[in-house]
Structure formats: structure tokens, C-alpha cells
Scaffold this active site. Sequence first.
Site, PDB file in Angstrom:
ATOM      1  N   GLU A  12      69.762  17.068  63.017  1.00 31.60           N
ATOM      2  CA  GLU A  12      69.174  16.495  64.066  1.00 31.60           C
ATOM      3  C   GLU A  12      68.050  15.581  63.783  1.00 31.60           C
ATOM      4  OE1 GLU A  12      67.691  16.040  67.554  1.00 31.60           O
ATOM      5  OE2 GLU A  12      68.278  18.415  68.313  1.00 31.60           O
ATOM      6  N   LYS A  53      66.308  25.410  76.755  1.00 29.50           N
ATOM      7  CA  LYS A  53      65.031  25.539  76.996  1.00 29.50           C
ATOM      8  C   LYS A  53      65.032  25.529  78.279  1.00 29.50           C
ATOM      9  CE  LYS A  53      64.110  21.068  75.684  1.00 29.50           C
ATOM     10  NZ  LYS A  53      65.328  20.650  75.438  1.00 29.50           N
TER      11      LYS A  53
END
Length: 301
Positions: A21, A159
Site C-alpha cells: 500500500e 495500532k
Amino acid sequence: MRIAEEVSHAIGNGRPVVALESTLLAHGLPAGRNFKVARRIEAVIRDAGAVPATIAVLDGTPVVGLSAAQLERLCDEGATMPKLSLRDLGPAIARRSSGATTVAATCVLARAAGIGVFATGGLGGVHLAVDGSSTTWDVSADLGTLATTPVLVVCSGVKSMLDIEATLEVLETYSVPVLGYRTDDFPAFYLRSSGYPVPWRVDDPAAAAAVFEAHRAHATSGMVLANPVPPEFEMDSDRHDELLADGLALVRANDIRGSAVTPALLEHFHTASDGVSIATNEALVLANAELAASVAVRLAS
Ligand code: PSU
Ligand code: MN
């Protein structure tokens, strides 16, 4: 869609390819550093025997397999490039603009090109409410895309600023297998463990490839291979917790919302940690690229 010649050749010949990405380059790493990292990621994939295909939208065309010049342009433009999730692809293409693709948008473009393996740093997930107390509707489109796109995503979990327990529940609802790579714990990006267990574990690339083969024979959802950051690059957990608390306070104080939240928090970590988090971020992406290439090699053989 434009597919680079080397990439389409590899796909056509059943050779291993790893999709990458571009949001992590444009919005996740500082300008100046991102291009070097991008080149290293691609080199690691080549060394492991696969062909890298970094994906972005350039002047209205989705490109699968950026050239060195295109990669440099994306990295130079960095945060000024729009962040394109799947909902943004149509509008961006129609107005012939450019942008960096998230996990969601990249998975769909990779799939359309015939690529089944994808490496990144961290997956999007369920965000905590800004007041930290209740649920929010900020759930990354990465999760909904994994529900319907049979791509293997190699990442270091999500995260720590997300609601990790809720993220794992949503992945279960969407029938997305989550495999820990040499771990029983779901990783939390900067940290090797989130404190939540993974439902399944594998200990080598061949085992991961076998699970993905079996999964895609019966399901149309994607799969997550969760690879913790190498131990020597893990952040100190107290330091991490401080940075996170400050970062969340900053996001709240500046009323940052939606797709701007992740880039703002990453930027805070990078500046406030004097670059320690950048080293962690780079190390985990490189390790994921290498693992993804090894799995792609097994899948192709
Ligand atoms: N996690 C990171 N760094 C990133 C991202 C996630 O540690 O750069 C990016 C990925 O591109 C991911 C996107 O797909 O953020 C998720 O954004 P959102 O939560 O707005 O869907
Ligand atoms: Mn969001």
C-alpha cells in the site's frame, strides 16, 4: 487500471507477487525517509524471491506496480497526496486526481490484478471514541474490505490507539481468520503484544500458505497474518503509553477526526519519540514484506 509489465508478467506466469500500500509511505512515514524505506521494502521482497507491486492512484489511473520515478513522486508529495480508502477510489479516478491507497483500497486493486498476498505495517480497526469512554462509528473500511476480498494481509496487528478487542470481534464477525506468526498474542504495531490472544497460530511461511490455501477454497473473505515487530525494535511500553496518551490528548484538543486521526497520531509518535517510533515502524514493515514474500513463494510453488 495499469499494471507494470514486470508485475503482469509475473502474475501471468504464476510467479510470486506481493502487493504494497502507499498510504503508509505518504502519510505514515516522514518525507525524506519514506522513499528510502519504499526502496528497501521492495528490495527485501525481491531478495525473498517475489516481485513487489506498490499500488497508488496517479492522475486518475490506479497503478499496480509503481516505477521508481512514480514511487519517488508519491513519496515527495507525501502528506499532500489525498489518502484514498475504497469509498474514495471512484471520486478520485473520475476527477483524474492522484492519491495514496489504504489497506482497503489496495486490497481491492491487488485482487483485481490477480495478486493474493499483501504486506503492510498496521491494519485499520475500530477507533476508540475521542472521549475514550464509549463506542464510535469510526470503524476502518479495512475491516469491511477484508470481509469480502480474498487477500492475505501480512501486518503487525493494529495500532494501540484502537479498540483492539472490538477490532478482533469485528474480524471474527466478518469471518476473517487471524493467525499469529510465531506468537499466541495479537500484536499492537509498536508493541509485540496487545494483551489479546489470536485464535490461531502458525510457525513458518509454509504453514501460513497452507492455511490460506485451505481458507480460500471455502471462503471469500481475506485473512490476516499478524507478525510482531522484531524484539530489538519494540518500543519501551511505558514510553509508548505516555506518547499515546499525549497523542490522544492532542487529537482531542485540535478536534482532529475521521481519516486524519491515524496520520496525526503517527506524526505525534515520530516527532515526540525523537524518531524511535520511526525505526520501529520501518523495522516492522520490512519484516512483514519479507514474510509476505516467503508466503507468496510457497503459494506459487
Ligand atoms: N496503520 C499504521 N500506519 C498507517 C495506516 C494504518 O500504522 O499508515 C494506514 C493504512 O493505510 C490503513 C489506514 O489502511 O491507515 C487506515 O485508515 P482509516 O482508519 O482511516 O481507515
Ligand atoms: Mn476512519
